[in-house]
Design an enzyme around this catalytic site. Structure first.
Site: not given
Ligand code: GDP
Ligand code: IMO
Ligand code: MG
Length: 422
Positions: A13, A16, A18, A40-41, A220, A329
């Site tokens: 997470d 990747k 993005k 989950g990308h 992963q 950010d």
């Protein structure tokens, strides 16, 4: 453009999806080589997409996408994803190829994954059947996509389902699979998937021979890799860059460059060692500010400071030559920011990364602290970041030995700063 592997450097997470979406226009193909629906990308491009199996280059019209032989395919997840993308106006026919050699995840894999994870020694998997499917692959009792279309499939499937039902009962499970109903469902799903199934190995070799550029999309991360991760709290495939060759049937030399993705802090979902994990309040602040809830399972992610010893190890394992640092950010306006630069180890370890959960449990991270920084949304140039933020980035580069090439400052497409060489 030379071939690039984009790989996670932490416990997943990292962003990747993005980064792959941002870089995809520079490549002819975007290819997944390992993992399955556990990934989950997330891509935020006008609206939010969460991709589990379809590569994150799919939202760029000119990119061809391949799901390689090293992945494990849950037919329901993949067909749902295809339908949703098509519903959103994304053209997939002729652009998406699923390897005929990828293994298939069946409902009994889900059931077994859940039963195993419910036990006291469960590691907190995503319960997407990943471990049990890879177990079947290695035990040579699995089914690959191509097998679904062959005559003996039905008969062999019936025998395997009976074995799996016995295994489920032996583990105390109540829910078993009805072999004939499942066979009918799988046949219908296989028919629906057929237009997307192909010989991914030939496709990739032809593309490479024709000078096409390929982006290999990791799922992963290094610290979840079955061989190099914090075993047994890992996934069941080679998530590191080393997984590319076997997971795609191409020579290792095709991986020319490796971009490692790391958050500016650390998160982990599920159980397992996490040396820099923050105590409740600090961790809670990072979780809330960073929206740290699993893209696949919705579980809250455990949060902590950036861990340089783990990062250095991951960089080494995957041969990373540049880093993309995400979620800067999230640290803006937070106050002082910490970074673990070494582990104090009672065992006197000088080099390498601890191999056991026990040793990792004993290490004490040593931190350096940076004055906080604040910057506004919409920042578009690395040079406009406050000096303390730039110093944090430079420190990561000098401590890992590889340059930070990108700094991501928001989830949306475009919120990405290129770090100049100056
Ligand atoms: P992946 O599995 O590595 O693709 O990462 P995920 O998509 O599971 O999780 C990353 C989360 O962070 C997603 O919600 C992204 O939309 C989000 N994200 C990615 N980069 C940034 C960033 O620079 N800033 C912020 N605020 N969110 C980001
Ligand atoms: P992406 O690609 C974060 C974790 C699970 C669990 C362990 C084993 O989105 O970064 P599994 O279901 O694979 O058997 O679970 O690995 N895990 C992930 N954590 N991101 C992921 O994927 C993950 N895929 C698996 O939480 O700890
Ligand atoms: Mg994810």
């Amino acid at each position: 453009m030379s071939n690039l592997c984009v790989v996670g450097l932490q416990w997943g997470d990292e962003g990747k999806g993005k980064i792959v979406d941002e870089l995809a226009p520079g490549y002819d193909l975007v290819v997944r080589y390992s993992g399955g629906g556990n990934a989950g990308h997330t891509i935020v491009a006008g609206r939010k997409f969460v991709l589990h199996l379809v590569p994150s280059g799919i939202l760029r019209d000119s990119t061809r996408c391949v799901v390689g032989n090293g992945t494990v395919i849950d037919l329901v997840t993949l067909l749902t994803e295809i339908r949703e993308l098509e519903g959103a106006g994304v053209v997939l026919r002729g652009r998406l190829t699923v390897s005929d050699r990828a293994h298939v995840v069946f409902p009994y894999h889900y059931i077994l994954d859940g039963l195993q994870d419910d036990r006291a020694d469960g590691i907190g998997t995503t319960r997407r059947g990943i471990g049990p499917c890879y177990v079947d692959k290695v035990a040579r009792t699995g089914f690959r996509v191509a097998d679904l279309y062959e005559k003996p499939f039905g008969e062999r499937f019936g025998r395997v389902v009976a074995d799996k039902n016995a295994a489920i009962r032996a583990m105390g499970g109540k829910e078993t699979c009805d072999a004939s109903a499942l066979l009918a469902t799988v046949k219908a799903q296989a028919a629906a998937l057929k237009p997307f199934v192909g010989d991914s190995i030939s496709l990739l070799h032809e593309a490479l021979a024709g000078g096409r550029s390929v982006l290999f999309e990791g799922a992963q991360a290094a610290m979840l890799d079955i061989d190099t991760g914090t075993y047994p709290f890992v996934t069941s495939s080679n998530a590191s860059a080393g997984g590319v060759a076997a997971g795609l049937g191409i020579p290792p030399r095709c991986v020319e460059r490796v971009l490692g993705v790391s958050k500016a802090y650390t998160t982990r979902v599920g159980a397992g060692p996490f040396p820099t994990e923050c105590a409740q309040r600090e961790g809670e602040i990072l979780r809330t500010r960073g929206g740290e809830f699993g893209s696949t399972t919705g579980r809250p992610r455990r949060c902590g400071w950036l861990d340089i010893p783990a990062l250095r190890y991951a960089v080494r394992v995957s041969g990373v030559d540049r880093i993309a640092l995400t979620k800067m950010d999230v640290l803006s306006g937070l106050g002082p920011v910490r970074m673990a630069v070494s582990y104090r180890s009672r065992r006197g370890r000088k080099d390498g990364y601890p191999a056991t959960v026990e040793e990792l449990g004993e290490v004490e991270p040593e931190y350096v602290e940076f004055p906080g920084w604040t910057f506004a949304d919409g920042i578009s140039c690395f040079g406009d970041l406050p000096e303390s933020a730039r110093r944090f980035v430079r420190e990561i580069a000098s401590r890992t030995g590889v340059p930070v090439a990108y700094v991501s400052v928001g989830a949306e497409r475009g919120a990405l700063l290129e770090v100049g060489s100056g």
